[in-house]
Scaffold this active site. Sequence first.
Site, PDB file in Angstrom:
ATOM      1  N   PRO A 161       6.495   1.469  -0.278  1.00  0.00           N
ATOM      2  CG  PRO A 161       5.886   3.421   1.141  1.00  0.00           C
ATOM      3  CD  PRO A 161       5.579   2.860  -0.178  1.00  0.00           C
ATOM      4  CD  GLU A 162       6.331  -4.463  -1.274  1.00  0.00           C
ATOM      5  OE1 GLU A 162       6.464  -5.674  -0.785  1.00  0.00           O
ATOM      6  OE2 GLU A 162       6.158  -4.023  -2.524  1.00  0.00           O
ATOM      7  CE  LYS A 207       2.456  -4.001   2.405  1.00  0.00           C
ATOM      8  NZ  LYS A 207       1.611  -4.047   1.407  1.00  0.00           N
ATOM      9  NE  ARG A 235      -2.409  -4.398  -7.335  1.00  0.00           N
ATOM     10  CZ  ARG A 235      -2.469  -3.940  -6.050  1.00  0.00           C
ATOM     11  NH1 ARG A 235      -1.678  -3.927  -5.365  1.00  0.00           N
ATOM     12  NH2 ARG A 235      -3.810  -3.153  -5.915  1.00  0.00           N
TER      13      ARG A 235
END
Length: 334
Positions: A2-3, A61, A307
């Site tokens: 979720p961004e 967010k 990441r």
Amino acid sequence: MPELPEVEVVRAGLTPAVTGALIAGVDVIDERALTRHVGGAADFADRLSGRTILGAARRGKFLWLPLAPGDAEHPEALLAHLGMSGQLLLRAPGAPPERHERIRLHLVTRDGPSERDDVPAAPRWSGELDLVFVDQRTFGSLAIDALVTTSDGQPAGWGSECADDPARVPAQARHIARDPLDPAFDDRAFRDLLRRRSSGIKRVLLDQTVLSGVGNIYADEALWAARMHPEQSAASLPTRAVTRLLAEIRAVLHKALAEGGTSFDAQYVNVNGEAGYFAHSLNAYGRTGEPCPRCGGAIVQVRFMNRSSHYCPRCQRLPRPARTHGAVEPGPVR
DNA sequence: GGAATAACCTGGATGC
DNA sequence: TGCATCCAGGTTATTC
């Protein structure tokens, strides 16, 4: 993951369904979903029960539901951050538990379904519905948080006009910068901030105190669109380049919003459990080894800040000799 | 104060 | 088939 677009889709889905709803009961199934809440599960349930949800607001967010009744001097909201895998789902009362369900709110809607006939997207409930917080990886959290005045006095974010004072933001989200789609976002201040950052531009884009709402996926996509190398120093970017990058960030976010967000492995769904379609429009993220849609060169993946970072080394070049360590050979797309 | 990094967490994918 | 390991990444605390 979720961004901004995914959280906004959730906010927009929640608004017609929960505005004016009374919180009749709270079930905390897993207290780890309350890491942001000070006071524990019993306190969370006690303070939430009997309150009315005024609407749904968002900054970056962070999502929050302003609550009534409250002390005019010390208003509160139910704050939500979805983390990596959080979902807020609307379910009929008595619906079976979701896998990885953490918290369930039992709501009684103020007006019942007939008052929402003008909102086709809203589910038609019989006056009762459950708001379910599901989170596989438990990076997300709910909390009851104080609403405090924004540092610039402007409305706190999208949908914040539902509160008595739109210029109030949850204390835990006060340090979060405005997102680039916010009317109060200051382009000049953003450019000035970048001039003082020697870090790579992607690292800066992921810093939510500089610019909110952009995560790993949309950072990769916006940098690809702007033809910028993720490790290019933010301070080295000319004003025109920053302006172009901002435009690309906004374009990517708008397009993702229009397509309902990006869904991978069912980690993101809207309030009705439906996936978004933007994953089909990605040009760089998750396309390791595939040809760049612009120049045909192979998209590469590098390790970055615990990441992955994806870019095209042919059309996203560093203006100075590139550091090549960390690059991995193109491989099959997962 | 800026910059960099590790830790948190779980389930699917992969390798042996 | 079963077990071990890797990987995904948003936020925050810690260290330099």
